[in-house]
Design an enzyme around this catalytic site. Structure first.
Site, PDB file in Angstrom:
ATOM      1  N   ALA A 158     -31.182 -41.456  56.574  1.00 32.98           N
ATOM      2  CA  ALA A 158     -30.999 -42.717  57.306  1.00 32.98           C
ATOM      3  C   ALA A 158     -29.740 -43.439  56.844  1.00 32.98           C
ATOM      4  O   ALA A 158     -28.994 -43.997  57.662  1.00 32.98           O
ATOM      5  CB  ALA A 158     -32.224 -43.599  57.118  1.00 32.98           C
ATOM      6  N   TYR A 159     -29.500 -43.438  55.546  1.00 35.41           N
ATOM      7  CA  TYR A 159     -28.295 -44.082  55.012  1.00 35.41           C
ATOM      8  C   TYR A 159     -27.036 -43.387  55.528  1.00 35.41           C
ATOM      9  O   TYR A 159     -26.096 -44.038  55.995  1.00 35.41           O
ATOM     10  CB  TYR A 159     -28.335 -44.057  53.489  1.00 35.41           C
ATOM     11  N   ALA A 160     -27.034 -42.047  55.472  1.00 38.00           N
ATOM     12  CA  ALA A 160     -25.871 -41.288  55.947  1.00 38.00           C
ATOM     13  C   ALA A 160     -25.646 -41.526  57.436  1.00 38.00           C
ATOM     14  O   ALA A 160     -24.500 -41.625  57.886  1.00 38.00           O
ATOM     15  CB  ALA A 160     -26.061 -39.802  55.660  1.00 38.00           C
TER      16      ALA A 160
END
Length: 250
Positions: A158-160
Site C-alpha cells: 500500500a505504501y509503495a
C-alpha cells in the site's frame, strides 16, 4: 550558497512540508545552510517546528514555522500565502510529508490505506497544485517517493502504491510546466535511519536492510538532504526525474 533568484533582495525561499522531523528536518537545515529562507511546515508538532526555526534564526538564518494539513487545500493555500507575505515569494517547494503503515496486502486495514493515500497522494497533489501556480521562475518542486517502488519488499504494497502515484504525478507535472523554467523531480530514498523507518523494526532486520546496500549502511537524513539541495539549486538541467538516493540498492 546558491544565487539564482529573480527577487529584488537576493533571497531564495523554500517551503518544506513535514519539515520538523526526520528527512524533512535535515532538508530544512541543509537549505538554510545554503542560504535559503525556509518555511517549516508541520501537521501536529508545533513545538518541534518552532524549535528548529529558533535554531536557524539563532545561527543568523531566516525561518518561519507554518502549520496545516497537507491534504487540506484551504490550509495549504493559507500556508503559501503566509510564506509569500513573510519572504516575498517562493522558489522551492519540497514535499517530504508522508506516512508509512505496513501490512501484507491480503491483511491490510483499508482505513490505513485511506490514511496513506490522503497524506501521500492527495497531500502531494494539493501541495503540487499550489506550487505549480506560485513557485517563481527558476524554481524547483521536489516530491518524495521511495526505493520500495523498485525493490518490492513484502508488507510495503500500500505504501509503495501511494508513492508510485507520486512518481507519476511528478513526471507529468514536469511536462505540464513547460516554458515556466521550473523543474519538477522526485527523490526516492532507500533505507534511511529516521524514526519513521526504524519504528517497529528489530536490530536483526535493521542490520539485514543495511547489509542489502552495497555501501553496507543505512542512509542518513543528511544523505537525502544533499540530493534535495542539488535539485533545489544547481541542478537546472535535471527535470522530470526520479532520483534513487539509496546507496546502490538494487
Amino acid at each position: 550558497m546558491f544565487n539564482t533568484t529573480n527577487d529584488t533582495n537576493g533571497l531564495r525561499v523554500a517551503l518544506v512540508t513535514g519539515g520538523s522531523g526526520g528527512i524533512g528536518r535535515a532538508v530544512v537545515k541543509k537549505l538554510s545552510d545554503a542560504g535559503f529562507a525556509v518555511a517549516v511546515q508541520y501537521a501536529g508538532n508545533k513545538a518541534k517546528a518552532d524549535t528548529l526555526v529558533a535554531e536557524i534564526v539563532e545561527k543568523g538564518g531566516k525561518a518561519v514555522s507554518v502549520g496545516g494539513d497537507v491534504a487540506d487545500e484551504q490550509a495549504m493555500k493559507a500556508i503559501f500565502d503566509t510564506v509569500e507575505k513573510e519572504f516575498g515569494g517562493i522558489d522551492v517547494v519540497v514535499n517530504t510529508a508522508g506516512i508509512m503503515l505496513l501490512s501484507p496486502i491480503a491483511e491490510i486495514n483499508l482505513d490505513d490505506l485511506d490514511k496513506m493515500h490522503r497524506t501521500n497522494i492527495r497531500g502531494t497533489f494539493v501541495v503540487s497544485k499550489q506550487a505549480a501556480r506560485r513557485v517563481r521562475k527558476g524554481g524547483a518542486i521536489i516530491n518524495f517517493s521511495t526505493s520500495i517502488t523498485r525493490t518490492q519488499f513484502p508488507n510495503y504494497g500500500a505504501y509503495a502504491a501511494s508513492k508510485a502515484a507520486v512518481e507519476s504525478m511528478t513526471l507529468i507535472l514536469a511536462r505540464e510546466l513547460r516554458g515556466k523554467d521550473i523543474t519538477v523531480n522526485a527523490v526516492a530514498p532507500g533505507p534511511t535511519a529516521t524514526p519513521l523507518f526504524l519504528d517497529g523494526k528489530d536490530e536483526k532486520l535493521i542490520d539485514h536492510l543495511a547489509k542489502s546496500v552495497p555501501l553496507e549502511r543505512l542512509g542518513q537524513p543528511e544523505d537525502i538532504a544533499e540530493t534535495v539541495a542539488f535539485l533545489a539549486g544547481p541542478a537546472r538541467w535535471v527535470n522530470g526525474q526520479i532520483i534513487f538516493t539509496n546507496g546502490g540498492m538494487a
